[in-house]
Design a protein around this motif. Structure first.
Motif, mmCIF file in Angstrom:
data_model
loop_
_atom_site.group_PDB
_atom_site.id
_atom_site.type_symbol
_atom_site.label_atom_id
_atom_site.label_comp_id
_atom_site.label_asym_id
_atom_site.label_seq_id
_atom_site.Cartn_x
_atom_site.Cartn_y
_atom_site.Cartn_z
ATOM 1 N N PHE B 238 0.817 -1.218 0.000
ATOM 2 C CA PHE B 238 0.000 0.000 0.000
ATOM 3 C C PHE B 238 0.848 1.265 0.000
ATOM 4 O O PHE B 238 0.386 2.329 -0.393
ATOM 5 N N ASP B 248 -9.106 4.707 -7.939
ATOM 6 C CA ASP B 248 -10.000 4.967 -6.809
ATOM 7 C C ASP B 248 -10.293 3.708 -5.983
ATOM 8 O O ASP B 248 -11.452 3.329 -5.781
ATOM 9 N N PRO B 249 -9.242 3.032 -5.502
ATOM 10 C CA PRO B 249 -9.493 1.794 -4.767
ATOM 11 C C PRO B 249 -10.030 2.043 -3.354
ATOM 12 O O PRO B 249 -9.834 3.109 -2.792
ATOM 13 N N VAL B 250 -10.719 1.042 -2.825
ATOM 14 C CA VAL B 250 -11.076 1.042 -1.403
ATOM 15 C C VAL B 250 -9.988 0.232 -0.702
ATOM 16 O O VAL B 250 -9.841 -0.964 -0.952
ATOM 17 N N LEU B 251 -9.208 0.891 0.141
ATOM 18 C CA LEU B 251 -8.146 0.181 0.845
ATOM 19 C C LEU B 251 -8.721 -0.509 2.082
ATOM 20 O O LEU B 251 -9.322 0.129 2.933
ATOM 21 N N GLY B 268 -4.408 4.845 6.914
ATOM 22 C CA GLY B 268 -5.202 5.358 5.799
ATOM 23 C C GLY B 268 -6.154 4.321 5.236
ATOM 24 O O GLY B 268 -6.419 4.287 4.043
ATOM 25 N N ILE B 269 -6.664 3.449 6.098
ATOM 26 C CA ILE B 269 -7.539 2.364 5.657
ATOM 27 C C ILE B 269 -8.979 2.853 5.595
ATOM 28 O O ILE B 269 -9.454 3.537 6.493
ATOM 29 N N GLU B 270 -9.670 2.494 4.529
ATOM 30 C CA GLU B 270 -11.059 2.914 4.385
ATOM 31 C C GLU B 270 -12.026 1.854 4.917
ATOM 32 O O GLU B 270 -13.095 2.169 5.416
ATOM 33 N N LEU B 271 -11.625 0.588 4.790
ATOM 34 C CA LEU B 271 -12.477 -0.484 5.317
ATOM 35 C C LEU B 271 -11.636 -1.426 6.183
ATOM 36 O O LEU B 271 -10.982 -2.327 5.679
ATOM 37 N N PRO B 272 -11.632 -1.203 7.493
ATOM 38 C CA PRO B 272 -10.879 -2.089 8.379
ATOM 39 C C PRO B 272 -11.652 -3.394 8.583
ATOM 40 O O PRO B 272 -12.854 -3.361 8.826
#
Lengths: 517, 330
Positions: B238, B248-251, B268-272
């Protein structure tokens, strides 16, 4: 409550505006009444709940968890509500899922004495994510980066109504907004029950000299663009309300204006701080914004004023369908208490060159450009392109040195796109601001390469770079700030040019920036 | 009767067993090493001889090359080494992971758990309780805030996000050994049948899992970013320009640490996604109650919390404070 907890969690971790809108509108579509109405109220700040103090929460946790284990955990997590949500011991049979409406009901209706036991009983029934959502409601701080306006835009996306239409009736409505949702799915429009409602405002679009050239100057009125905040002052049926341009009520912070609103109608203008004839800079106004009450001292040292440029209703008549020239005539015919309310003057001009000259040399620093408004258009809610133009003064610029970079989200994933820059203070570089935009995609790639090649140290997601690259930073203004190490905060800073050619030693000094204050 | 400290003691190179003359998960090259599992901080190259499960030896060969040690031996049933008997027992952590029991002829039995997990995991054998007198445990998640949710429910959140944002590729950060394959197996269990794209660093270990009979479904290399909707990569990717190929990924990040929001935000995670291959607090404390050892030694992690719990239970415990094992390595 599970869906609401998921909503808050996703919003809290989602940076992109569009992604937030998607998440919100999906939630509002999929959630039944009245839960979605309570969620909307929580997000728009219209939910009036009993507030729970951190000390009460700590005490409740202390009754369930060993104090030392709690302290170690709190240390590790760093957030009280989150620690309690995670550490609260699970009970063997928590029962069926609690609805958001039930949770809100507990916080609305429970008496002060019964509240601690009611909260503990509620925490027993919830899962950890639900507990966090409940505690965020109870402590009155959702912190999900959603403004009331964004929530209403999401609401508009769920149905056929525009956000302006929603804002027009918003202030007469109360949570959980059943008539509003019924209207959005095809029912009758709720009539604004309250007197002195907000009317969605007409906004302008930026313009360049090249775009102006083919237009006929005689079709337009010109005014100064004031550096205050846009407000709508409504005094109707004995009620007086002052709205921001997104329809938030801000009257509580401006009792001096409210007192002066001795008229029957709705007018549109700029809220400013004025001492005598001299209008103070935006920073002075900022001291009075966002307050629930205001002290006598600040009222006297920072007296507010309204500078009007439009009129929406007057003595019962809706003037919005009239062309601007007629509205202006009505505005000039109206009488206001001069000490607090005056009119933004019309600037005489014949050709676009006159406007260029006026813009280049405004008579006061609080003027941030010129407004050009078509004489023949009615007052149209929203941001139609054409009738109203803003031509802002050129931004201030300074040459700063790139110091730190952090990687971005969404479309900028994997790119170092959030930059901290600094200025020379003697032999040291002092950070003065952050910028996230202003550069093209190609420039972003170049900046990213520069950061990777010149990293000297890493702090988690942040890289410190060797102080080699000069960037020209453009900004709209400066405020003094106790929160910034440099003592100065920039408004809307962005990277306007990358100065690959300029050595870092030739970047600007902090004194230069301070002199611009 | 010999004392426990004479059977296993902490040294700078890691845990050492004097009567057997071997180290367990040594941190630097030693003549004889017993390895619990293949994670890089436990399994290092350069030892004179290595005893481990067949799968751990295979994994070490994949990661370090066939010459990772001069001699290797597959742990299969109880073995006599010096004056002790050692045996390997499934730990439920990753493929090949084992707990190691050291039994002297006349003295306390010492069980070294390595890293372990009691949540069912389709990529490895389940954890087995092993009777012991001294239990040496990790405490990665040794605080009562860590209660890992059902991993399938976490995976369903991922699948739901993919449905909510069909145009955004979902990039899941997952450690190359164990976590990545577990997330793939979970995604399959949650009904995601489409090909899953994997970063090059995951390929050989995924192939090995398939060889070992673990069904991972169709996997493709993550070279064509337009095709892939679900992509797995080691979390370190990452921070590299590799990510830039995705629009535009979801990290997302699969780790037990994602319980704590600040950890997710820092990365900077969008979906933990809280998916862990370690015991959480309830499992950790339940294990100590189930095994009821005379004494607990804690190798690494947030040992203060577990020490406090042992104190409240009246269970003798001591921290070994071994330095060199990571929280949950990358």
């Amino acid at each position: 409550m599970k869906a609401f907890a998921r909503l808050l969690e996703r919003l809290a971790f989602t940076a992109g505006r569009n992604a937030k809108l998607t998440i919100l509108s999906h939630y509002l579509e999929a959630t039944p009444d009245p839960d979605r109405g309570w969620a909307l109220a929580a997000l728009t700040g219209t939910l009036d709940l009993r507030q729970v103090s951190p000390s009460l929460l700590r005490r409740l946790a202390g009754e369930r968890v060993d104090e030392r284990l709690f302290a170690l955990s709190y240390d590790f997590v760093g957030d009280l509500a989150e620690t309690i949500a995670l550490i609260w011991p699970a009970v063997p049979a928590p029962g069926p899922e609690v609805s958001l409406s039930q949770a809100v009901g507990i916080l609305r209706e429970t008496g002060k004495l019964a509240l601690p036991a009611a909260i503990a009983a509620m925490l027993d029934r919830l899962t950890p994510p639900e507990r966090l959502a409940f505690l965020k409601l109870a402590t009155g701080n959702l912190r999900v980066g959603v403004s009331a306006r964004l929530a209403r835009i999401a609401l508009a996306q769920t149905g056929p109504r525009g956000v302006e239409e929603i804002e027009e009736i918003w202030h007469g409505l109360e949570p959980p907004y059943l008539p509003l949702f019924a209207w959005l799915s095809g029912g009758a429009r709720p009539e604004p029950a309250s007197a002195a409602p907000f009317r969605p405002v007409m906004l302008s679009t930026p313009v360049t000299p090249a775009e102006l050239a083919p237009l006929n100057p005689a079709d337009y009125l010109a005014e100064w663009k004031w550096d205050g905040i846009r407000v709508q002052a409504v005094a109707e049926g004995g009620l007086r309300r002052l709205y921001s341009r997104t329809g938030e009520e801000i009257g509580a912070a401006f009792p001096d204006i409210i007192e002066a609103m001795d008229f029957e109608g709705a007018v549109d203008g700029e809220l400013l701080i004025r001492r005598g004839t001299e209008v103070a800079p935006f920073a002075d106004l900022q001291r009075r914004l966002g307050r629930k009450t205001i002290g006598r001292v600040l009222l006297q040292s920072h007296p507010a004023t309204l500078r009007l440029y439009d009129i929406l209703t007057w003595e019962g008549a809706d003037l919005r369908p009239l062309p601007l020239t007629e509205r202006r005539a009505r505005l000039e015919a109206a009488r206001f208490p001069r000490e607090r309310i005056d009119l933004s003057p019309i600037l005489p001009f014949a050709a676009w060159e006159d406007i260029t000259r006026l813009r280049a040399a405004p008579p006061a620093p609080v003027i941030e450009g010129v407004m050009l408004k078509r004489r023949d258009t009615p007052y149209i809610a929203g941001r139609p392109r054409g009738p109203w133009f803003k031509w802002k003064r050129d931004p201030m610029v300074i040459d700063a040195v790139l110091l730190y970079a952090q990687s971005g989200h969404g479309k900028r994933s994997g790119f170092y796109s959030d930059f901290t820059f600094g200025l020379w203070d003697g032999a040291d570089l002092v950070p003065v601001g952050k910028a996230y935009f202003g550069f093209t995609d190609e420039e972003l790639r170049e900046l990213d390469r520069f950061v990777r090649k010149n990293t000297v140290q890493r702090f988690g997601p942040v890289r410190q770079v060797a102080p080699l690259l000069v960037v020209e930073v453009a900004f709209e203004g400066l405020n003094r700030s106790g929160r910034h190490r440099s003592g100065i905060a920039m408004r809307f800073p962005r990277i306007s040019r990358i100065r690959w050619d300029k050595p870092a030693a030739e970047a600007d000094h902090l004194e230069t920036l301070k002199a611009m204050l | 009767m010999i004392r426990p400290e004479e059977i296993v003691c902490p040294t700078e190179a890691g845990l050492y067993c004097p009567p057997g003359g071997f180290h367990i998960d040594p941190l630097r090259p030693v003549p004889r090493a017993l390895i619990t599992h293949g994670h890089a901080d436990h399994a290092r190259p350069g030892h004179g001889a290595v005893l481990a499960t067949r799968q751990t030896l295979d994994i070490m060969a994949i990661r370090y090359g066939e010459d990772f040690t001069s001699r290797r031996q597959i742990a299969d049933g109880p073995l006599r080494i010096g004056d002790v008997t050692v045996s390997f027992h499934p730990a439920g952590h990753v493929l090949g992971s084992a707990q190691i029991l050291i039994a002297p002829d006349n003295g306390p039995r010492v069980l070294i758990s390595g890293d372990y997990c009691r949540t069912p995991n389709p990529t490895c054998l389940p954890w087995e309780p092993v009777a012991c007198d001294i239990f040496i445990t990790e405490a990665t998640f040794g605080l009562p805030i860590f209660r890992h949710p059902d991993p399938l429910a976490e995976t369903e959140r991922l699948i739901a996000s993919m449905a909510e944002f069909p145009d955004r590729p979902h990039l899941v950060g997952a450690y190359a050994l164990g976590k990545a394959q577990r997330v793939i197996a979970l995604a399959r269990a949650a009904g995601h049948d489409a090909p899953i794209a994997i970063h090059g660093a995951l390929k050989r270990l995924c192939d090995y899992h398939v060889e070992q009979g673990i069904d991972l479904g169709p996997l493709v290399p993550a070279t064509d970013p337009e095709e892939a909707r679900l992509i797995l990569a080691p979390p370190s990717a990452f921070a590299s320009p590799w990510v830039q190929r995705f629009r535009d990924p979801v990290l997302c990040y699969a780790s037990g640490w994602m319980t704590v929001r600040a950890r997710a935000r820092q990365r900077g995670i969008e979906l933990p996604l809280v998916i862990s291959d370690h015991v959480d607090w309830p499992q950790l404390t339940a294990t100590l109650q189930d095994l009821a050892p005379q004494e607990v030694w804690i190798t690494h992690g947030t040992e203060d919390g577990l020490m406090r719990w042992c104190e409240l239970q009246g269970l003798p415990a001591r921290p070994l404070r071994l330095v060199g094992y990571e929280d949950e390595p990358e």
